[in-house]
Design a protein around this motif. Structure first.
Motif, short mmCIF file in Angstrom:
data_model
loop_
_atom_site.label_atom_id
_atom_site.label_comp_id
_atom_site.label_asym_id
_atom_site.label_seq_id
_atom_site.Cartn_x
_atom_site.Cartn_y
_atom_site.Cartn_z
N THR A 80 -27.64 -15.27 32.58
CA THR A 80 -29.17 -15.98 32.91
C THR A 80 -29.87 -14.78 32.10
N SER A 81 -31.77 -14.70 32.55
CA SER A 81 -32.47 -14.07 31.53
C SER A 81 -33.54 -14.16 32.88
N LEU A 82 -33.21 -13.59 34.08
CA LEU A 82 -33.74 -13.20 35.47
C LEU A 82 -34.48 -14.68 36.33
N ASP A 83 -35.40 -15.17 36.33
CA ASP A 83 -35.65 -16.00 37.06
C ASP A 83 -36.79 -17.13 35.06
N MET A 84 -36.01 -16.62 34.28
CA MET A 84 -36.66 -18.09 33.17
C MET A 84 -36.01 -18.97 33.60
N ALA A 85 -37.00 -20.17 33.22
CA ALA A 85 -36.68 -21.81 33.50
C ALA A 85 -35.97 -22.28 32.42
N GLY A 86 -34.46 -22.70 32.00
CA GLY A 86 -34.13 -23.38 31.00
C GLY A 86 -32.63 -23.48 31.05
N CYS A 87 -32.52 -23.46 29.88
CA CYS A 87 -30.82 -23.54 29.49
C CYS A 87 -30.59 -23.33 28.19
N SER A 88 -29.06 -23.07 28.05
CA SER A 88 -28.60 -22.61 26.77
C SER A 88 -26.93 -24.06 26.78
N LEU A 89 -27.20 -24.53 25.92
CA LEU A 89 -25.89 -25.14 25.86
C LEU A 89 -24.80 -24.72 25.13
N THR A 90 -23.77 -24.35 25.05
CA THR A 90 -22.44 -23.81 24.70
C THR A 90 -21.43 -24.79 24.17
N VAL A 91 -21.03 -24.72 22.72
CA VAL A 91 -19.99 -25.80 22.51
C VAL A 91 -18.53 -25.10 21.86
N THR A 92 -17.31 -24.55 22.16
CA THR A 92 -16.57 -23.99 21.90
C THR A 92 -15.30 -24.91 21.50
N LYS A 93 -14.76 -24.89 20.31
CA LYS A 93 -13.93 -25.77 19.70
C LYS A 93 -12.62 -24.84 19.89
N TRP B 82 -33.95 -7.73 18.93
CA TRP B 82 -32.75 -6.71 18.96
C TRP B 82 -31.62 -6.65 18.29
N SER B 83 -32.02 -8.06 17.25
CA SER B 83 -30.31 -7.64 17.04
C SER B 83 -30.16 -8.01 15.29
N THR B 84 -29.21 -7.80 14.53
CA THR B 84 -29.26 -7.82 13.43
C THR B 84 -27.79 -8.06 12.96
N GLY B 85 -28.44 -9.64 12.58
CA GLY B 85 -27.27 -10.79 12.29
C GLY B 85 -28.20 -11.73 14.39
N ARG B 86 -26.65 -12.85 14.69
CA ARG B 86 -26.75 -13.19 15.05
C ARG B 86 -26.52 -13.05 16.95
N ARG B 87 -27.53 -13.29 17.90
CA ARG B 87 -27.71 -12.54 19.19
C ARG B 87 -26.24 -13.41 19.86
N GLY B 88 -25.35 -12.71 20.53
CA GLY B 88 -24.89 -12.78 21.36
C GLY B 88 -25.23 -12.94 22.78
N VAL B 89 -24.67 -14.45 23.32
CA VAL B 89 -25.59 -15.16 24.23
C VAL B 89 -23.92 -16.22 25.62
N ALA B 90 -24.38 -17.12 25.96
CA ALA B 90 -23.69 -17.62 26.55
C ALA B 90 -22.64 -17.40 26.04
N GLY B 91 -22.33 -18.30 25.05
CA GLY B 91 -20.66 -17.75 25.01
C GLY B 91 -19.93 -16.81 25.14
N LEU C 63 -16.91 -8.42 18.21
CA LEU C 63 -18.58 -9.09 18.68
C LEU C 63 -18.77 -10.11 19.21
N THR C 64 -20.00 -10.93 20.08
CA THR C 64 -19.78 -12.12 20.14
C THR C 64 -21.71 -12.29 19.80
N ASP C 65 -21.68 -13.33 19.31
CA ASP C 65 -22.30 -13.86 18.67
C ASP C 65 -23.15 -14.94 17.82
N ASP C 66 -23.50 -15.65 18.83
CA ASP C 66 -22.46 -17.26 18.59
C ASP C 66 -23.91 -18.11 18.93
N ASP C 67 -25.18 -17.46 18.92
CA ASP C 67 -26.48 -17.65 19.26
C ASP C 67 -26.57 -18.43 17.80
#
Lengths: 329, 329
Positions: free
Chosen positions: B294-307, B140-149, B128-132
């Motif tokens: 992505t989120s269809l045509d949304m403008a913006g970005c996310s940053l992901t950091v993995t150790k 739509w989530s109990t606990g953190r959302r899974g996103v670009a991670g 289960l990914t929950d990196d946000d």
């Protein structure tokens, strides 16, 4: 204007800094940030250099690397790079086998690359790309505009240079690929140039610009938005008509996003365009779908068709390793 | 709504048809179009399956191929795939070493993958990914959302499965990578879901949604747009704070575009985010910049950091050959 930037006048330098840091295994920045070049230069091959206004990323810097360009000269957004950038790039990446400039047909680019060529000490040749069938001349070009087909020329000639083709052979091949390539675009929204701060043009709630250029220049006509199948039919129809009869040919179909259109729509357009080519009796032998030659945040896409032969298909398939295009193991 | 489509209810099927045709050397469509799978299945390895609502392309189908996923189950736009899609995919790609589902933490996805796992005949595990880090629970989530991670987890576990790790080892590795991964996003505009026909939310002329989810769900707060350096500082600050102290670590920095943001801005954000990580004493050892989740045509970005550690860095570098991610020769 809503953009992820710090200041209008540092957009290009900060973006280039991020680009060369993210892809430090492939590219590095030339003197004074005038150009992006391969990190590991190759001696003895024809040096391929392209460039043009920024805002079309990944074109051109994203195509610097093994099997494609040796250097790319980025101008400010939608502004030609200067002759001294092109000359500096040539002097740095010339591996002793001459320099080949790949230039999109816009007046500023053509003039500045010509000046750079005149100042060059070694042998220089030029390929001019003008694949856009939408209009015969335009705001910024005498004759047809060079658009997404430029990527196809850079890939195929890049593979040839890597394989040891000499300057004349690379130049002749590039002209041949350009002549075998046709494109047409459609915009659903305008782009916004950072320095302008507002959209380049305006489209109504339900309008599209058919035949749009990659700087948001006018195309053939502004019409109500139609279903994707009709858009694909019109663009493929215009391309096929312009080629004349070539039923039975193998072709490359490139669906190029302008920057603001989701992948779902690009693949849907690929499906519709490929089925149109089927109807015209053409065989889609190679394909590419993605944001390759963009117009900042413009929504819309272009279709590019290249007639392939055994040689150009083989060169298309050859190994490429750049920030934006990678295949062949 | 301006989109390159024919009809709202054929967007997914036409887009999938284009996708598998454009990448026919890598993928093919499963029975009744329920899933996308590798064209050349591999026996004896753990089968990796992911899926979720469409509209996040290239996630997940764009990551099917050597060194990453074996199959992807696309739901309608922003709608979970059904258990029978997941079950059909598992039955088809199970190579005899068990099935590992990679699931983003949204209630519909979690429930449907659980039902599919219960119906499975062979051994099944789940990551289960929950990196946000933006919000603790959401629409739509109990606990953190899974996103670009999620892309990072799919890449690293995909390489492990390819290298012969067994089901337990893949599952343990995936959980470890997820725990070593943090993300946060920002939106400058809304996305528009085709079936809804209008933007999911509205932002003022000069507003951004800090901490936005990949379906346009609310984040931490809606605030006036600030310079990129401040946005990067806030997002990297939140990520680093959430990790606790990890100065001296090697990290992967992923700048992920949401679909409507030009490459120039993403690279500019990479530059700003990487310099923030420098300040925190972290070493950017690997990087990725582009539209991945992505989120269809949304403008913006996310940053992901993995150790990263030695093992995960090696697996990140391992050969991958999918529609959207390719490296290693």
């Amino acid at each position: 204007m809503k953009k992820l930037i710090n200041a209008v006048d540092t957009v290009l330098s900060e973006s280039l800094a991020g680009f060369v840091r993210a892809h430090a295994d492939i590219v590095t920045l030339g003197d004074e940030g005038k150009f992006v070049r391969r990190r590991f230069p190759v001696r003895g091959k024809v040096a391929l250099i392209s460039g043009g206004g920024s805002g079309h990323e990944p074109l051109h810097a994203g195509f610097v690397g093994h099997g494609m360009l040796d250097a790319a000269c980025p101008g400010q957004v939608f502004t030609s790079p200067t002759p001294d950038q092109m000359l500096a790039a040539a002097e740095t990446v010339d591996g002793g086998a001459g320099v080949l400039y790949i230039v999109k047909n816009y007046e500023g680019d053509v003039m500045n690359f010509e000046m750079a060529a005149e100042m060059a000490s070694g042998p220089v040749a030029r390929i001019l790309t003008d694949d856009d069938v939408a209009v015969e001349s335009s705001t910024w070009s005498t004759g047809r505009r060079g658009v997404a087909g430029t990527m196809v020329v850079e890939k195929i000639v890049g593979a040839a240079a890597e394989a040891g083709y000499d300057l004349d052979a690379c130049k002749a091949l590039g002209d041949r690929v350009n002549q075998a390539t046709r494109s047409m675009g459609v915009a659903l929204t305008s782009c916004t140039v950072p320095a302008a701060g507002k959209p380049t043009f305006t489209l109504g709630e339900n309008e599209m610009e058919m035949g749009v250029g990659i700087h948001g220049e006018p195309g053939r006509r502004r019409v109500p938005l139609t279903p994707a199948a009709e858009i694909a039919a019109e663009m493929i129809g215009a391309i096929v008509h312009d080629f004349g009869d070539f039923a039975g040919s193998d072709v490359l179909l490139l669906v190029n996003g302008f920057g603001g259109t989701p992948a779902m729509e690009l693949y849907l357009m690929f499906d519709n365009a490929a089925r149109m080519l089927d109807k015209h009796g053409l065989r889609v032998a190679r394909s590419a779908v993605g944001n390759y030659v963009t117009s900042l945040d413009m929504a819309g896409c272009s279709l590019t068709v290249t007639k392939l032969d055994t040689e150009t298909a083989r060169l298309w398939d050859a190994r490429v390793h750049t920030a934006a295009l990678r295949w062949g193991m």
